[in-house]
Scaffold this active site. Structure first.
Site, PDB file in Angstrom:
ATOM      1  N   LYS A 271      21.561 -14.735   6.355  1.00  0.00           N
ATOM      2  CA  LYS A 271      21.991 -16.102   6.641  1.00  0.00           C
ATOM      3  C   LYS A 271      23.519 -16.174   6.730  1.00  0.00           C
ATOM      4  O   LYS A 271      24.085 -16.737   7.663  1.00  0.00           O
ATOM      5  CB  LYS A 271      21.503 -17.020   5.516  1.00  0.00           C
ATOM      6  CG  LYS A 271      21.851 -18.483   5.698  1.00  0.00           C
ATOM      7  CD  LYS A 271      21.711 -19.292   4.409  1.00  0.00           C
ATOM      8  CE  LYS A 271      20.354 -19.120   3.768  1.00  0.00           C
ATOM      9  NZ  LYS A 271      20.099 -20.144   2.725  1.00  0.00           N
TER      10      LYS A 271
ATOM     11  N   GLN B 186      19.892 -14.475   1.834  1.00  0.00           N
ATOM     12  CA  GLN B 186      21.273 -14.962   1.928  1.00  0.00           C
ATOM     13  C   GLN B 186      22.177 -13.988   2.695  1.00  0.00           C
ATOM     14  O   GLN B 186      23.093 -14.404   3.390  1.00  0.00           O
ATOM     15  CB  GLN B 186      21.818 -15.185   0.508  1.00  0.00           C
ATOM     16  CG  GLN B 186      23.034 -16.096   0.437  1.00  0.00           C
ATOM     17  CD  GLN B 186      22.682 -17.575   0.456  1.00  0.00           C
ATOM     18  OE1 GLN B 186      21.760 -17.996  -0.209  1.00  0.00           O
ATOM     19  NE2 GLN B 186      23.411 -18.357   1.223  1.00  0.00           N
TER      20      GLN B 186
ATOM     21  N   SER C  21      30.332 -24.081   2.911  1.00  0.00           N
ATOM     22  CA  SER C  21      30.928 -23.487   1.709  1.00  0.00           C
ATOM     23  C   SER C  21      32.044 -22.515   2.105  1.00  0.00           C
ATOM     24  O   SER C  21      33.100 -22.471   1.469  1.00  0.00           O
ATOM     25  CB  SER C  21      29.874 -22.715   0.912  1.00  0.00           C
ATOM     26  OG  SER C  21      29.101 -23.580   0.116  1.00  0.00           O
TER      27      SER C  21
ATOM     28  N   ASN D 215      19.085 -32.881  -2.230  1.00  0.00           N
ATOM     29  CA  ASN D 215      20.278 -32.835  -1.377  1.00  0.00           C
ATOM     30  C   ASN D 215      19.935 -32.547   0.089  1.00  0.00           C
ATOM     31  O   ASN D 215      20.364 -33.277   0.989  1.00  0.00           O
ATOM     32  CB  ASN D 215      21.247 -31.776  -1.932  1.00  0.00           C
ATOM     33  CG  ASN D 215      22.411 -31.540  -1.000  1.00  0.00           C
ATOM     34  OD1 ASN D 215      22.382 -30.631  -0.177  1.00  0.00           O
ATOM     35  ND2 ASN D 215      23.424 -32.377  -1.086  1.00  0.00           N
TER      36      ASN D 215
ATOM     37  N   GLY E 237      25.776 -24.491  -5.291  1.00  0.00           N
ATOM     38  CA  GLY E 237      24.565 -25.151  -5.768  1.00  0.00           C
ATOM     39  C   GLY E 237      23.312 -24.666  -5.065  1.00  0.00           C
ATOM     40  O   GLY E 237      23.352 -23.926  -4.084  1.00  0.00           O
ATOM     41  N   ASP E 238      22.189 -25.078  -5.595  1.00  0.00           N
ATOM     42  CA  ASP E 238      20.859 -24.876  -4.997  1.00  0.00           C
ATOM     43  C   ASP E 238      19.963 -25.847  -5.764  1.00  0.00           C
ATOM     44  O   ASP E 238      20.475 -26.833  -6.330  1.00  0.00           O
ATOM     45  CB  ASP E 238      20.398 -23.408  -5.152  1.00  0.00           C
ATOM     46  CG  ASP E 238      19.189 -23.068  -4.274  1.00  0.00           C
ATOM     47  OD1 ASP E 238      19.376 -22.812  -3.083  1.00  0.00           O
ATOM     48  OD2 ASP E 238      18.042 -23.099  -4.773  1.00  0.00           O
TER      49      ASP E 238
ATOM     50  N   LYS F 193      22.914 -14.419  -5.125  1.00  0.00           N
ATOM     51  CA  LYS F 193      22.199 -15.607  -5.604  1.00  0.00           C
ATOM     52  C   LYS F 193      22.081 -15.513  -7.114  1.00  0.00           C
ATOM     53  O   LYS F 193      22.105 -14.423  -7.668  1.00  0.00           O
ATOM     54  CB  LYS F 193      20.784 -15.648  -4.997  1.00  0.00           C
ATOM     55  CG  LYS F 193      20.143 -17.013  -5.036  1.00  0.00           C
ATOM     56  CD  LYS F 193      20.564 -17.873  -3.864  1.00  0.00           C
ATOM     57  CE  LYS F 193      20.135 -19.300  -3.998  1.00  0.00           C
ATOM     58  NZ  LYS F 193      20.376 -20.052  -2.741  1.00  0.00           N
TER      59      LYS F 193
HETATM   60  P1  NDP Z   1      17.594 -30.367  -5.020  1.00  0.00           P
HETATM   61  O1  NDP Z   1      17.469 -29.920  -6.422  1.00  0.00           O
HETATM   62  O2  NDP Z   1      18.648 -31.333  -4.641  1.00  0.00           O
HETATM   63  O3  NDP Z   1      16.211 -30.961  -4.494  1.00  0.00           O
HETATM   64  C1  NDP Z   1      15.050 -30.215  -4.554  1.00  0.00           C
HETATM   65  C2  NDP Z   1      13.908 -31.076  -4.071  1.00  0.00           C
HETATM   66  O4  NDP Z   1      12.743 -30.274  -3.901  1.00  0.00           O
HETATM   67  C3  NDP Z   1      13.535 -32.151  -5.070  1.00  0.00           C
HETATM   68  O5  NDP Z   1      12.999 -33.258  -4.404  1.00  0.00           O
HETATM   69  C4  NDP Z   1      12.467 -31.445  -5.900  1.00  0.00           C
HETATM   70  O6  NDP Z   1      11.583 -32.313  -6.574  1.00  0.00           O
HETATM   71  C5  NDP Z   1      11.745 -30.673  -4.823  1.00  0.00           C
HETATM   72  N1  NDP Z   1      11.103 -29.504  -5.410  1.00  0.00           N
HETATM   73  C6  NDP Z   1      11.676 -28.496  -6.080  1.00  0.00           C
HETATM   74  N2  NDP Z   1      10.765 -27.635  -6.504  1.00  0.00           N
HETATM   75  C7  NDP Z   1       9.588 -28.109  -6.086  1.00  0.00           C
HETATM   76  C8  NDP Z   1       8.269 -27.646  -6.208  1.00  0.00           C
HETATM   77  N3  NDP Z   1       7.981 -26.515  -6.856  1.00  0.00           N
HETATM   78  N4  NDP Z   1       7.293 -28.379  -5.645  1.00  0.00           N
HETATM   79  C9  NDP Z   1       7.578 -29.519  -5.005  1.00  0.00           C
HETATM   80  N5  NDP Z   1       8.827 -30.018  -4.856  1.00  0.00           N
HETATM   81  C10 NDP Z   1       9.800 -29.304  -5.388  1.00  0.00           C
HETATM   82  O7  NDP Z   1      17.742 -29.014  -4.172  1.00  0.00           O
HETATM   83  P2  NDP Z   1      18.287 -28.814  -2.691  1.00  0.00           P
HETATM   84  O8  NDP Z   1      17.967 -29.985  -1.857  1.00  0.00           O
HETATM   85  O9  NDP Z   1      19.686 -28.358  -2.794  1.00  0.00           O
HETATM   86  O10 NDP Z   1      17.428 -27.563  -2.216  1.00  0.00           O
HETATM   87  C11 NDP Z   1      16.191 -27.703  -1.530  1.00  0.00           C
HETATM   88  C12 NDP Z   1      15.876 -26.410  -0.794  1.00  0.00           C
HETATM   89  O11 NDP Z   1      16.900 -26.139   0.147  1.00  0.00           O
HETATM   90  C13 NDP Z   1      15.772 -25.165  -1.665  1.00  0.00           C
HETATM   91  O12 NDP Z   1      14.803 -24.296  -1.108  1.00  0.00           O
HETATM   92  C14 NDP Z   1      17.141 -24.531  -1.524  1.00  0.00           C
HETATM   93  O13 NDP Z   1      17.108 -23.154  -1.775  1.00  0.00           O
HETATM   94  C15 NDP Z   1      17.426 -24.825  -0.064  1.00  0.00           C
HETATM   95  N6  NDP Z   1      18.819 -24.801   0.348  1.00  0.00           N
HETATM   96  C16 NDP Z   1      19.754 -25.581  -0.256  1.00  0.00           C
HETATM   97  C17 NDP Z   1      21.063 -25.565   0.187  1.00  0.00           C
HETATM   98  C18 NDP Z   1      22.099 -26.470  -0.379  1.00  0.00           C
HETATM   99  O14 NDP Z   1      23.225 -26.475   0.159  1.00  0.00           O
HETATM  100  N7  NDP Z   1      21.835 -27.251  -1.402  1.00  0.00           N
HETATM  101  C19 NDP Z   1      21.485 -24.688   1.289  1.00  0.00           C
HETATM  102  C20 NDP Z   1      20.405 -23.953   1.918  1.00  0.00           C
HETATM  103  C21 NDP Z   1      19.141 -24.021   1.443  1.00  0.00           C
HETATM  104  P3  NDP Z   1      11.756 -32.566  -8.161  1.00  0.00           P
HETATM  105  O15 NDP Z   1      12.970 -33.425  -8.285  1.00  0.00           O
HETATM  106  O16 NDP Z   1      10.500 -33.231  -8.558  1.00  0.00           O
HETATM  107  O17 NDP Z   1      11.926 -31.216  -8.792  1.00  0.00           O
HETATM  108  O1  2IT Z   2      20.564 -21.232   0.033  1.00  0.00           O
HETATM  109  C1  2IT Z   2      21.747 -21.513   0.305  1.00  0.00           C
HETATM  110  O2  2IT Z   2      22.279 -21.131   1.341  1.00  0.00           O
HETATM  111  C2  2IT Z   2      22.498 -22.332  -0.658  1.00  0.00           C
HETATM  112  N1  2IT Z   2      21.933 -22.750  -1.652  1.00  0.00           N
HETATM  113  C3  2IT Z   2      23.944 -22.624  -0.419  1.00  0.00           C
HETATM  114  C4  2IT Z   2      24.793 -21.459  -0.841  1.00  0.00           C
HETATM  115  C5  2IT Z   2      26.270 -21.692  -0.815  1.00  0.00           C
HETATM  116  O3  2IT Z   2      26.974 -20.773  -1.244  1.00  0.00           O
HETATM  117  O4  2IT Z   2      26.758 -22.732  -0.350  1.00  0.00           O
END
Ligand code: NDP
Ligand code: 2IT
Length: 444
Positions: A113, A110, A376, A239, A164-165, A125
């Protein structure tokens, strides 16, 4: 042993049993070798040693009561990693796999990034090993309230701003914000990803997925190509995955597969995103249901098989280490040309090597998914200014930021003699500003 090797060796000794943290640090520090060679003053100032050591690690108990009166205890974490260029900023992850190693790898990533966004945000984090799956809204609320009852004393709009994450979306941010405001009696931008009625920013929900596609589109454009007519595989269905799919489709791509942690769906005709959104955002159900609702769609138990589907572009958007060497080889054998990382560290070190050796355009997470945290920071700016920008304004800024990040990492890779290696380019471009700020601020 050179400076980078020595720091990595010490890091592994001092932090045993933290494999994800070792992995992220290895990828980052190896990319930074040409920078520290050009700046011997960094070694004298123990800059890398300080860079890989979090400024503060907070670990706390989160007790909560379920709907039947049962008492549970989870672990809460916040790693305030680096505040050289701005307040700590980074998401909260609620998932049973969460441990210190995972939070530290995410926090380290992070820092760079956030620097790449060009905005004044440091790196942090946090999260919990709490599993939101199968919990009622009331249980989620009580958990979030308990979590914030400890976290509130460590955060603040100018100190540390979580978001969120995995497992933390709009619902959770709402409960966390409500408890913070109640304890502190201040309505401020202490969390991002807030709802639009209480200080959130338009386009934050879409930002990570859209940003990933904006960057991938720029990489395509620079090679005289576009998303039009391309076959895309996206992992995850949360997401990031959903809004990556939405933007890729709007640019003319055909997204044929997505997954959740149980298995993947394959729809040759192209994923119907409205069906996925209903299942995931409204019903909070399993992706399996898609194949029951859409004729011609297949469901396969297990995740790994998704990477054997032929595609031009792969966008891993679920979690760390979802593409290993073997999956990378399968993707390459089936003709993948671009990999854009929406998730954090979704490709293993071996997988990255496979892509790079095969000449795949590989866009690393800290650059490709920076659109979420960038937006954000735009939410923080709107909160401070007590104003709101339109969707179009935020989206235009986001697109601009993603295009800039792409060119900054491309330029950095060229400048340091590793053209086309965006892993090194992103690490170098992100590190420059952090290093300069740390050097200017003395030994702290
Ligand atoms: P969500 O909780 O909205 O979605 C996560 C997705 O990934 C779900 O479909 C989930 O399935 C799946 N998943 C999680 N763990 C596993 C696993 N161990 N094996 C297989 N599938 C898995 O999270 P986000 O979409 O927010 O985050 C997804 C990724 O993006 C993460 O790596 C996060 O760190 C990264 N990220 C998110 C940001 C954000 O703004 N939200 C910003 C930058 C990066 P299930 O529902 O079955 O658990
Ligand atoms: O991994 C990431 O960059 C996030 N989950 C978003 C972090 C944020 O502060 O919006």
């Amino acid at each position: 042993m050179d400076y980078v090797e020595r720091v990595l060796e010490e890091l592994k000794q001092k932090n045993p049993n933290e494999p994800e943290f070792h992995q992220a640090a290895t990828e980052i520090l190896n990319g930074l070798r040409p920078v520290v060679e050009r700046h011997p003053e960094y070694e004298k100032a123990a800059l890398l040693e300080r860079f890989v050591e979090p400024e503060r690690v907070i670990l706390f108990r989160v007790p909560w009561v379920d709907d039947k009166g049962g008492v549970h205890v989870n672990k809460g974490y916040r790693v305030q990693f680096n505040s050289a260029i701005g307040p700590y900023k980074g998401g909260l992850r609620f998932h049973p796999s969460v441990n210190l190693s995972i939070i530290k790898f995410l926090g380290l990533e992070q820092i760079l990034k956030n620097s790449l966004t060009g905005l004044p945000i440091g790196g942090g984090k946090g999260g919990s090993d709490f599993d939101p799956k199968g919990k009622s809204d009331n249980e989620i609320m009580r958990f979030c309230q308990s979590f914030m009852t400890e976290l509130y004393r460590h955060i603040g709009q100018d100190t540390d701003v979580p978001a969120g994450d995995i497992g933390v979306g709009g619902r959770e941010i709402g409960f966390l914000f409500g408890q913070y405001k109640r304890i502190r009696d201040e309505h401020v931008g202490v969390l991002t990803g807030r709802g639009l009625s209480y200080g959130g920013s338009l386009a934050r929900t879409e930002a990570t997925g859209y940003g990933l596609v904006y960057m991938t589109a720029e990489a395509l454009k620079c090679r005289g190509d576009s998303f039009e007519g391309k076959t895309v595989v996206i992992s995850g269905s949360g997401n990031v995955a959903i809004y990556a799919c939405e933007k890729a489709q709007s640019l003319g791509a055909k997204v044929v597969a997505m997954y959740d942690s149980n298995g993947y769906i394959y729809d040759k005709a192209g994923i119907k995103l409205d069906v996925v959104k209903r299942i995931k955002e409204v019903e909070r159900a399993r992706i399996k249901v898609y194949a029951e609702r859409v004729e011609g769609a297949e469901y396969h138990e297990g995740c790994k098989g998704i990477w054997t589907i032929p595609c031009d572009i792969a966008l891993p958007c679920a979690t760390q280490n979802e593409i290993d060497g073997e999956s990378a080889k399968a993707l390459v054998a089936n003709g993948v040309k671009y990999v854009g990382e929406g998730a954090n560290m979704p490709t293993t070190l071996e997988g990255i090597e496979v892509f790079q050796n095969a000449g795949v355009v590989f866009l690393p997470a800290k650059a490709a998914n920076a659109g979420g945290v960038a937006t954000s920071a735009l939410e923080m700016a709107q909160s401070s200014g007590r104003l709101f920008w339109t969707f179009e304004e935020v989206d235009a800024k986001l697109k601009n930021i993603m295009i800039n990040i792409y060119h900054n990492m491309d330029d950095a890779a060229k400048e340091y003699g590793c053209e086309g290696n965006y892993v090194a380019g992103a690490n170098i471009a992100g590190f420059k500003k952090v290093a300069e700020a740390m050097m200017a601020q003395g030994i702290v």
